[in-house]
Design a protein around this motif. Sequence first.
Motif, mmCIF file in Angstrom:
data_model
loop_
_atom_site.group_PDB
_atom_site.id
_atom_site.type_symbol
_atom_site.label_atom_id
_atom_site.label_comp_id
_atom_site.label_asym_id
_atom_site.label_seq_id
_atom_site.Cartn_x
_atom_site.Cartn_y
_atom_site.Cartn_z
ATOM 1 N N GLU A 32 37.796 -18.387 17.295
ATOM 2 C CA GLU A 32 38.291 -19.190 16.488
ATOM 3 C C GLU A 32 38.254 -20.857 16.866
ATOM 4 O OE1 GLU A 32 40.091 -18.094 13.650
ATOM 5 O OE2 GLU A 32 39.298 -15.896 13.854
ATOM 6 N N GLY A 33 38.419 -21.803 15.911
ATOM 7 C CA GLY A 33 38.484 -23.072 15.990
ATOM 8 C C GLY A 33 37.231 -23.582 16.126
ATOM 9 N N LEU A 34 37.212 -25.008 15.786
ATOM 10 C CA LEU A 34 36.050 -25.716 15.808
ATOM 11 C C LEU A 34 35.857 -26.535 17.125
ATOM 12 C CD1 LEU A 34 36.702 -27.739 12.505
ATOM 13 C CD2 LEU A 34 35.203 -25.573 12.729
ATOM 14 N N SER A 35 34.647 -26.989 17.367
ATOM 15 C CA SER A 35 34.419 -27.841 18.474
ATOM 16 C C SER A 35 34.853 -29.178 18.210
ATOM 17 C CB SER A 35 32.723 -27.752 18.840
ATOM 18 O OG SER A 35 31.919 -28.628 17.758
ATOM 19 N N GLN A 36 34.911 -30.039 19.240
ATOM 20 C CA GLN A 36 35.508 -31.096 19.155
ATOM 21 C C GLN A 36 34.915 -32.042 18.226
ATOM 22 O OE1 GLN A 36 36.162 -33.177 23.129
ATOM 23 N NE2 GLN A 36 38.156 -31.956 23.152
ATOM 24 N N ALA A 37 33.415 -31.963 18.333
ATOM 25 C CA ALA A 37 32.491 -32.797 17.500
ATOM 26 C C ALA A 37 32.733 -32.228 15.992
ATOM 27 C CB ALA A 37 31.009 -32.544 17.760
ATOM 28 N N ALA A 38 32.823 -30.792 15.959
ATOM 29 C CA ALA A 38 32.896 -30.513 14.474
ATOM 30 C C ALA A 38 34.327 -30.878 13.913
ATOM 31 C CB ALA A 38 32.868 -28.969 14.294
ATOM 32 N N GLU A 39 35.396 -31.332 14.640
ATOM 33 C CA GLU A 39 36.798 -31.733 14.159
ATOM 34 C C GLU A 39 36.333 -33.113 13.794
ATOM 35 O OE1 GLU A 39 39.673 -30.255 14.019
ATOM 36 O OE2 GLU A 39 39.764 -28.606 14.987
ATOM 37 N N ARG A 40 35.667 -33.940 14.499
ATOM 38 C CA ARG A 40 35.449 -35.242 14.190
ATOM 39 C C ARG A 40 34.499 -35.476 12.755
ATOM 40 N NH1 ARG A 40 34.439 -35.561 19.638
ATOM 41 N NH2 ARG A 40 32.205 -35.840 19.271
ATOM 42 N N ARG A 41 33.545 -34.509 12.761
ATOM 43 C CA ARG A 41 32.778 -34.385 11.391
ATOM 44 C C ARG A 41 33.518 -33.974 10.239
ATOM 45 N NH1 ARG A 41 28.926 -31.456 15.092
ATOM 46 N NH2 ARG A 41 27.721 -33.213 16.373
ATOM 47 N N LEU A 42 34.492 -33.089 10.333
ATOM 48 C CA LEU A 42 35.278 -32.486 9.281
ATOM 49 C C LEU A 42 36.164 -33.863 8.856
ATOM 50 C CD1 LEU A 42 36.673 -30.551 7.692
ATOM 51 C CD2 LEU A 42 38.185 -29.763 9.582
ATOM 52 N N GLU A 43 36.790 -34.501 9.870
ATOM 53 C CA GLU A 43 37.648 -35.791 9.375
ATOM 54 C C GLU A 43 36.686 -36.706 8.521
ATOM 55 O OE1 GLU A 43 40.808 -36.248 9.185
ATOM 56 O OE2 GLU A 43 40.865 -34.051 9.894
ATOM 57 N N ALA A 44 35.466 -36.970 9.145
ATOM 58 C CA ALA A 44 34.467 -37.744 8.342
ATOM 59 C C ALA A 44 34.280 -37.285 6.803
ATOM 60 C CB ALA A 44 33.310 -38.022 9.235
ATOM 61 N N ALA A 45 34.033 -36.012 6.836
ATOM 62 C CA ALA A 45 33.676 -35.423 5.316
ATOM 63 C C ALA A 45 35.001 -35.331 4.556
ATOM 64 C CB ALA A 45 33.190 -34.025 5.591
ATOM 65 N N LEU A 46 36.185 -35.270 5.243
ATOM 66 C CA LEU A 46 37.308 -35.394 4.260
ATOM 67 C C LEU A 46 37.616 -36.881 3.903
ATOM 68 C CD1 LEU A 46 39.653 -32.935 6.386
ATOM 69 C CD2 LEU A 46 39.116 -32.573 4.127
ATOM 70 N N SER A 47 37.267 -37.817 4.746
ATOM 71 C CA SER A 47 37.360 -39.173 4.439
ATOM 72 C C SER A 47 36.345 -39.466 3.293
ATOM 73 C CB SER A 47 37.152 -40.271 5.414
ATOM 74 O OG SER A 47 37.337 -41.484 5.274
ATOM 75 N N PHE A 48 35.200 -39.093 3.321
ATOM 76 C CA PHE A 48 34.510 -39.229 2.230
ATOM 77 C C PHE A 48 34.798 -38.702 0.948
ATOM 78 C CE2 PHE A 48 30.753 -36.864 0.104
ATOM 79 C CZ PHE A 48 30.174 -38.179 -0.379
ATOM 80 N N LEU A 49 35.076 -37.509 1.156
ATOM 81 C CA LEU A 49 35.515 -36.643 -0.198
ATOM 82 C C LEU A 49 36.840 -37.477 -0.937
ATOM 83 C CD1 LEU A 49 35.135 -33.041 0.577
ATOM 84 C CD2 LEU A 49 33.728 -34.597 -1.125
ATOM 85 N N PRO A 100 27.286 -37.588 10.453
ATOM 86 C CA PRO A 100 28.147 -36.168 10.483
ATOM 87 C C PRO A 100 28.013 -35.215 9.519
ATOM 88 C CG PRO A 100 29.436 -37.929 9.680
ATOM 89 C CD PRO A 100 28.142 -38.507 9.719
ATOM 90 N N PHE A 101 27.499 -35.517 8.420
ATOM 91 C CA PHE A 101 27.001 -34.501 7.383
ATOM 92 C C PHE A 101 26.021 -35.090 6.481
ATOM 93 C CE2 PHE A 101 30.624 -37.208 6.077
ATOM 94 C CZ PHE A 101 29.962 -37.686 4.862
ATOM 95 N N GLY A 102 25.454 -34.168 5.685
ATOM 96 C CA GLY A 102 24.239 -34.459 4.869
ATOM 97 C C GLY A 102 24.853 -34.203 3.396
ATOM 98 N N LEU A 103 24.642 -34.783 2.494
ATOM 99 C CA LEU A 103 24.704 -34.580 0.946
ATOM 100 C C LEU A 103 23.408 -34.586 0.195
ATOM 101 C CD1 LEU A 103 27.098 -33.993 -1.233
ATOM 102 C CD2 LEU A 103 26.777 -36.365 -1.735
ATOM 103 N N SER A 104 23.237 -33.229 -0.694
ATOM 104 C CA SER A 104 22.079 -33.367 -1.459
ATOM 105 C C SER A 104 22.306 -32.569 -2.595
ATOM 106 C CB SER A 104 21.082 -32.321 -0.616
ATOM 107 O OG SER A 104 21.493 -31.091 -0.354
ATOM 108 N N ARG A 105 21.436 -33.071 -3.530
ATOM 109 C CA ARG A 105 21.756 -32.410 -5.152
ATOM 110 C C ARG A 105 21.193 -30.904 -5.073
ATOM 111 N NH1 ARG A 105 22.372 -34.715 -10.823
ATOM 112 N NH2 ARG A 105 22.408 -32.635 -11.803
ATOM 113 N N LEU A 106 21.625 -30.175 -5.987
ATOM 114 C CA LEU A 106 21.052 -28.765 -5.670
ATOM 115 C C LEU A 106 20.741 -28.476 -7.144
ATOM 116 C CD1 LEU A 106 24.199 -26.893 -4.023
ATOM 117 C CD2 LEU A 106 21.793 -26.952 -3.348
ATOM 118 N N ALA A 107 19.555 -27.440 -7.441
ATOM 119 C CA ALA A 107 19.208 -27.236 -8.741
ATOM 120 C C ALA A 107 19.039 -25.423 -8.481
ATOM 121 C CB ALA A 107 17.770 -27.508 -8.828
#
Length: 154
Positions: free
Chosen positions: A118-135, A66-73
Amino acid sequence: MLLIGYGNPGRSDDGLGPQLAEAVSEWGLEGLETLWDYQLNIEHAADLAGADLALFVDAALEAPEPFGLSRLAPSDAAHFSTHAMPPAAVLETCRAVYGRTPPSFLLALRGDSFEMGEGLSQAAERRLEAALSFLRGVLQHPEPRAELEKRAGG
């Protein structure tokens, strides 16, 4: 830690970054500053100057599910203007002006719809919740930076 969510809430899933930043802000965690903007610009270098850790959050068509995480430089790779800059260019500006950059990461949430509206798609809502849980897990960890590095692959 500084969390910067960016994107346009008026373009459906492009609002993932701002929505995540607002949700995390409501947690009221000590030592965590959150902000959001439509796009990154040169002024965000000043926001980074005093941070000990930075997390950029954006929506992306090509992000893993649902998301990716990468290091930045920091990077001085050419970009079109200072009105909209990639995170690496903001970090390079911070390094050039303030002589340092915080360890930084990009959390890219997969978006499907970037149409006007305005507003997120249903899939984006699920990804947002997954990212919030991760954070939540990252921010509750005694070493958030170590958790981010582990999840970013090093």
